[in-house]
Design an enzyme around this catalytic site. Structure first.
Site, short mmCIF file in Angstrom:
data_model
loop_
_atom_site.label_atom_id
_atom_site.label_comp_id
_atom_site.label_asym_id
_atom_site.label_seq_id
_atom_site.Cartn_x
_atom_site.Cartn_y
_atom_site.Cartn_z
N ASN A 45 0.67 -1.29 -0.19
CA ASN A 45 -0.17 -0.06 -0.31
C ASN A 45 0.43 1.04 -0.13
OD1 ASN A 45 0.86 -0.57 2.39
ND2 ASN A 45 -0.91 0.30 3.20
N CYS A 56 -4.06 0.81 -2.64
CA CYS A 56 -3.72 -0.91 -1.43
C CYS A 56 -3.04 -1.72 -2.80
CB CYS A 56 -5.34 -1.15 -1.35
SG CYS A 56 -6.51 -0.81 -0.62
N GLU A 58 -3.28 -4.71 -3.32
CA GLU A 58 -3.52 -5.48 -4.25
C GLU A 58 -3.43 -4.63 -5.19
OE1 GLU A 58 -4.23 -5.04 -1.22
OE2 GLU A 58 -5.93 -7.02 -0.51
N CYS A 89 -10.46 -4.88 0.23
CA CYS A 89 -11.30 -3.79 0.09
C CYS A 89 -12.37 -3.50 -1.30
CB CYS A 89 -10.81 -2.21 0.15
SG CYS A 89 -10.37 -1.45 -1.19
N1 THU Z 1 -5.53 -2.13 2.31
C1 THU Z 1 -4.97 -3.00 1.40
O1 THU Z 1 -3.44 -2.66 0.91
N2 THU Z 1 -5.60 -3.04 0.61
C2 THU Z 1 -6.89 -3.62 1.40
O2 THU Z 1 -7.30 -4.05 0.50
C3 THU Z 1 -7.24 -2.88 2.49
C4 THU Z 1 -6.59 -1.49 2.51
C5 THU Z 1 -4.15 -1.15 2.77
C6 THU Z 1 -4.95 0.82 2.32
C7 THU Z 1 -4.20 1.67 3.64
O3 THU Z 1 -2.90 2.18 3.28
C8 THU Z 1 -4.59 0.73 4.72
O4 THU Z 1 -4.37 -0.21 4.35
C9 THU Z 1 -5.46 1.14 5.72
O5 THU Z 1 -6.96 0.76 5.13
#
Ligand code: THU
Length: 140
Positions: A45, A56, A58, A89
């Site tokens: 992320n 994110c 992914e 998410c």
């Molecule tokens: N985040 C991800 O990298 N992947 C997800 O599927 C859920 C959330 C990250 C986004 C943000 O930088 C942190 O987690 C908190 O939401």
């Protein structure tokens, strides 16, 4: 996915997690996406002071893969610094649904290495895809 593959992909996702840029949430996430070519694409992320542009792990992995001409994927592993086992998410599920089949496996692990297995179809049933637009007849 076999146990060895799960462990291998989670290890790579965990390494990618250490490269996360997450100074606002302090919640680090890493992803390891396996292309049908056999190549692995890693992502983390990447947060932003304006919050909204945050990407994110992914999506970082999938955008890296698409930009390297890989378009088909067989699995993704996600590792986070959280206490609970994470799940991708909603936005990431939709982006995965653009390129992956509903039976694609998604393995998600928390900071203790506890993990759960899902399929994309379980996490995003009735996904809106290109078939909704033109019946999937146009080759993209
Ligand atoms: N985040 C991800 O990298 N992947 C997800 O599927 C859920 C959330 C990250 C986004 C943000 O930088 C942190 O987690 C908190 O939401």
């Amino acid at each position: 996915m076999h146990d060895i593959e799960i462990k291998n992909m989670l290890r790579m996702a965990n390494d990618a997690k250490d490269r996360a840029y997450a100074p606002y949430s302090n919640y680090k996430v890493g992803a390891c996406l396996k292309g049908e070519s056999g190549a692995f694409y890693l992502g983390c992320n990447v947060e932003n002071a304006a919050y909204g542009p945050t990407n994110c792990a992914e999506r970082t992995a999938i955008f890296k893969a698409i930009s390297e001409c890989e378009r088909k994927f067989s699995a993704i592993a996600v590792s986070s610094t959280g206490e609970t086992v994470p799940v991708p998410c909603g936005v990431c599920r939709q982006v995965l649904a653009e390129f992956c089949q509903p039976d694609m496996e998604i393995v998600c692990s928390n900071k203790y290495g506890e993990y759960k297995l899902f399929t994309l179809g379980e996490l995003l049933p009735h996904a809106f895809t290109k078939s909704n637009i033109d019946g999937g007849t146009i080759d993209r």
